[in-house]
Design a protein around this motif. Structure first.
Motif, PDB file in Angstrom:
ATOM      1  N   UNK A   1      22.551  25.180  19.734  1.00 16.98           N
ATOM      2  CA  UNK A   1      21.645  26.318  19.563  1.00 16.98           C
ATOM      3  C   UNK A   1      20.612  26.318  20.684  1.00 16.98           C
ATOM      4  N   UNK A   2      20.509  27.456  21.376  1.00 20.68           N
ATOM      5  CA  UNK A   2      19.572  27.628  22.483  1.00 20.68           C
ATOM      6  C   UNK A   2      18.516  28.649  22.072  1.00 20.68           C
ATOM      7  N   UNK A   3      17.242  28.343  22.320  1.00 22.56           N
ATOM      8  CA  UNK A   3      16.148  29.254  22.003  1.00 22.56           C
ATOM      9  C   UNK A   3      15.459  29.680  23.293  1.00 22.56           C
ATOM     10  N   UNK A   4      15.416  31.001  23.545  1.00 23.48           N
ATOM     11  CA  UNK A   4      14.609  31.567  24.629  1.00 23.48           C
ATOM     12  C   UNK A   4      13.313  32.055  23.989  1.00 23.48           C
ATOM     13  N   UNK A   5      12.208  31.375  24.323  1.00 24.39           N
ATOM     14  CA  UNK A   5      10.901  31.755  23.775  1.00 24.39           C
ATOM     15  C   UNK A   5      10.130  32.495  24.860  1.00 24.39           C
ATOM     16  N   UNK A   6      10.046  33.815  24.707  1.00 22.31           N
ATOM     17  CA  UNK A   6       9.445  34.686  25.711  1.00 22.31           C
ATOM     18  C   UNK A   6       7.957  34.820  25.401  1.00 22.31           C
ATOM     19  N   UNK A   7       7.136  34.003  26.050  1.00 27.08           N
ATOM     20  CA  UNK A   7       5.721  33.930  25.677  1.00 27.08           C
ATOM     21  C   UNK A   7       4.841  33.735  26.895  1.00 27.08           C
ATOM     22  N   UNK A   8       3.585  34.167  26.755  1.00 28.16           N
ATOM     23  CA  UNK A   8       2.610  34.093  27.844  1.00 28.16           C
ATOM     24  C   UNK A   8       1.917  32.735  27.914  1.00 28.16           C
ATOM     25  N   UNK A   9       1.438  32.257  26.786  1.00 29.14           N
ATOM     26  CA  UNK A   9       0.614  31.051  26.773  1.00 29.14           C
ATOM     27  C   UNK A   9       1.470  29.787  26.809  1.00 29.14           C
ATOM     28  N   UNK A  10       1.142  28.912  27.740  1.00 28.53           N
ATOM     29  CA  UNK A  10       1.884  27.650  27.819  1.00 28.53           C
ATOM     30  C   UNK A  10       1.703  26.827  26.555  1.00 28.53           C
ATOM     31  N   UNK A  11       0.533  26.891  25.942  1.00 27.01           N
ATOM     32  CA  UNK A  11       0.302  26.108  24.728  1.00 27.01           C
ATOM     33  C   UNK A  11       1.227  26.550  23.596  1.00 27.01           C
ATOM     34  N   UNK A  12       1.445  27.857  23.486  1.00 25.75           N
ATOM     35  CA  UNK A  12       2.327  28.364  22.437  1.00 25.75           C
ATOM     36  C   UNK A  12       3.757  27.907  22.680  1.00 25.75           C
TER      37      UNK A  12
ATOM     38  N   UNK B   1       6.557  34.269  32.244  1.00 25.64           N
ATOM     39  CA  UNK B   1       5.478  34.176  33.232  1.00 25.64           C
ATOM     40  C   UNK B   1       5.965  34.274  34.671  1.00 25.64           C
ATOM     41  N   UNK B   2       7.265  34.129  34.883  1.00 26.51           N
ATOM     42  CA  UNK B   2       7.883  34.287  36.215  1.00 26.51           C
ATOM     43  C   UNK B   2       7.513  33.181  37.197  1.00 26.51           C
ATOM     44  N   UNK B   3       6.927  32.097  36.707  1.00 29.09           N
ATOM     45  CA  UNK B   3       6.602  30.953  37.559  1.00 29.09           C
ATOM     46  C   UNK B   3       7.229  29.716  36.938  1.00 29.09           C
ATOM     47  N   UNK B   4       8.154  29.090  37.666  1.00 24.91           N
ATOM     48  CA  UNK B   4       8.865  27.945  37.106  1.00 24.91           C
ATOM     49  C   UNK B   4       7.947  26.743  36.972  1.00 24.91           C
ATOM     50  N   UNK B   5       7.990  26.109  35.804  1.00 28.46           N
ATOM     51  CA  UNK B   5       7.180  24.918  35.568  1.00 28.46           C
ATOM     52  C   UNK B   5       8.001  23.658  35.851  1.00 28.46           C
ATOM     53  N   UNK B   6       7.294  22.563  36.083  1.00 28.06           N
ATOM     54  CA  UNK B   6       7.942  21.301  36.464  1.00 28.06           C
ATOM     55  C   UNK B   6       7.854  20.273  35.350  1.00 28.06           C
ATOM     56  N   UNK B   7       8.006  20.744  34.105  1.00 33.72           N
ATOM     57  CA  UNK B   7       7.842  19.839  32.959  1.00 33.72           C
ATOM     58  C   UNK B   7       9.120  19.688  32.145  1.00 33.72           C
ATOM     59  N   UNK B   8      10.266  19.880  32.789  1.00 32.25           N
ATOM     60  CA  UNK B   8      11.523  19.763  32.056  1.00 32.25           C
ATOM     61  C   UNK B   8      11.692  18.338  31.521  1.00 32.25           C
TER      62      UNK B   8
ATOM     63  N   UNK C   1       4.233  39.199  44.039  1.00 31.94           N
ATOM     64  CA  UNK C   1       3.379  38.597  43.006  1.00 31.94           C
ATOM     65  C   UNK C   1       4.120  38.783  41.691  1.00 31.94           C
ATOM     66  N   UNK C   2       4.777  37.740  41.252  1.00 29.97           N
ATOM     67  CA  UNK C   2       5.658  37.701  40.076  1.00 29.97           C
ATOM     68  C   UNK C   2       6.578  38.922  39.989  1.00 29.97           C
ATOM     69  N   UNK C   3       7.057  39.378  41.151  1.00 25.35           N
ATOM     70  CA  UNK C   3       8.068  40.421  41.185  1.00 25.35           C
ATOM     71  C   UNK C   3       7.613  41.754  41.731  1.00 25.35           C
ATOM     72  N   UNK C   4       6.303  42.019  41.723  1.00 27.20           N
ATOM     73  CA  UNK C   4       5.824  43.311  42.221  1.00 27.20           C
ATOM     74  C   UNK C   4       5.307  43.161  43.656  1.00 27.20           C
ATOM     75  N   UNK C   5       5.196  44.315  44.340  1.00 25.52           N
ATOM     76  CA  UNK C   5       4.725  44.281  45.718  1.00 25.52           C
ATOM     77  C   UNK C   5       3.343  43.641  45.783  1.00 25.52           C
ATOM     78  N   UNK C   6       3.216  42.677  46.688  1.00 24.54           N
ATOM     79  CA  UNK C   6       2.000  41.857  46.729  1.00 24.54           C
ATOM     80  C   UNK C   6       0.762  42.672  47.071  1.00 24.54           C
ATOM     81  N   UNK C   7       0.910  43.734  47.871  1.00 20.76           N
ATOM     82  CA  UNK C   7      -0.247  44.531  48.269  1.00 20.76           C
ATOM     83  C   UNK C   7      -0.893  45.204  47.049  1.00 20.76           C
ATOM     84  N   UNK C   8      -0.056  45.720  46.158  1.00 15.81           N
ATOM     85  CA  UNK C   8      -0.585  46.381  44.960  1.00 15.81           C
ATOM     86  C   UNK C   8      -1.265  45.376  44.031  1.00 15.81           C
ATOM     87  N   UNK C   9      -0.634  44.223  43.841  1.00 17.46           N
ATOM     88  CA  UNK C   9      -1.203  43.216  42.954  1.00 17.46           C
ATOM     89  C   UNK C   9      -2.526  42.690  43.491  1.00 17.46           C
TER      90      UNK C   9
END
Length: 259
Positions: free
Chosen positions: A146-157, A177-184, A206-214
């Motif tokens: 069983x694989x769980x994809x937890x789509x969440x903003x807060x790292x604590x959650x 969050x679009x930024x890979x973490x190094x805690x595997x 910037x996480x996928x959008x044009x950097x100038x706008x972000x």
């Protein structure tokens, strides 16, 4: 069993990254199953039937989603009939599509995939922890892996979900969050964990959008039109090996490929 789980696919660059990488990774690692988060695949927000088909033809076996699952209204009917897509299970009853599914693999092996969305800094959905309990009780007799994809903003959650499900599922992987973490790592009980798989999409962004706008929004505090960036891609994923006999994860390895 070897599974590849791909971080949020963003726009045209992300779809191209899938085409370029998945086939070769299948051969290199003798992959059995490829999961990808596709909630940003169509124009950076949402998915369409055409973009989903493109990802399936590029070697992805099934797609998970997230908070942008409903951004393309034309996808509602498709999501409702496409069993290779699961959206967060903690949306209210009656929402289109599936929140979890079980897939048959060669050798009578079954893989269950659960999609959940976090609530911190996101929509006030049903409790993902209680929803996980409910689904695991229903899925445990159907699939050992069983694989769980937890789509969440807060790292604590996300970390809390990893510990909550440790020993009860094969893997908990974070997306959004679009930024890979190094805690595997492998948590007690054989649960592979990583806080965020990262992003498969435009690298110079910037996480996928044009950097100038972000950057402009941060500097001026004036709303900007966020357009998906183009150019060279990054490919972020995790390779997880799971025992078919026990359903416990044996290893987890981050993957970062660049164009």
């Amino acid at each position: 069993m070897r599974l590849l789980i791909i971080g949020d696919i963003v726009g045209r660059s992300g779809r191209r990254a899938v085409k370029v990488n998945v086939g070769s990774l299948r051969k290199e690692f003798n992959l059995d199953f490829v999961i990808a988060n596709g909630e940003n695949a169509a124009g950076g927000k949402g998915i369409t039937e055409d973009t989903a088909r493109e990802l399936f033809s590029g070697g992805v076996d099934m797609l998970t989603m997230g908070n942008h699952v409903w951004n393309k209204r034309e996808a509602f009917e498709y999501i409702d009939r496409e069993t290779r897509i699961v959206r967060p299970a903690n949306y209210p009853p009656g929402s289109p599509g599936l929140g979890w599914a079980v897939y048959d693999m060669p050798g009578h092996v079954k893989v269950g995939v659960i999609n959940l969305a976090g609530r911190i800094f996101q929509e006030p959905l049903d409790c993902p922890f209680r929803k996980a309990d409910e689904i695991i009780a229903r899925i445990k007799d159907k699939a050992r892996i069983v694989i769980v994809d937890f789509h969440a903003e807060a790292t604590s959650e996300k970390v809390a979900m990893g510990w909550y499900l440790a020993g009860r599922v094969s893997a908990v992987v974070g997306t959004h969050t679009h930024v890979q973490t190094a805690d595997e790592r492998i948590l007690p009980g054989g649960t592979a964990y990583i806080t965020d798989l990262g992003m498969t999409g435009p690298m110079d962004s910037v996480i996928g959008v044009k950097k100038e706008a972000a950057v402009g929004k941060f500097i001026t505090q004036i709303p900007q039109y966020f357009e998906v960036a183009t150019g060279p891609f990054q490919f972020n994923a995790a390779l997880i090996e799971v025992s078919e006999d026990t359903g416990e994860a044996v290893s987890i390895q981050r993957i970062q490929n660049y164009e």
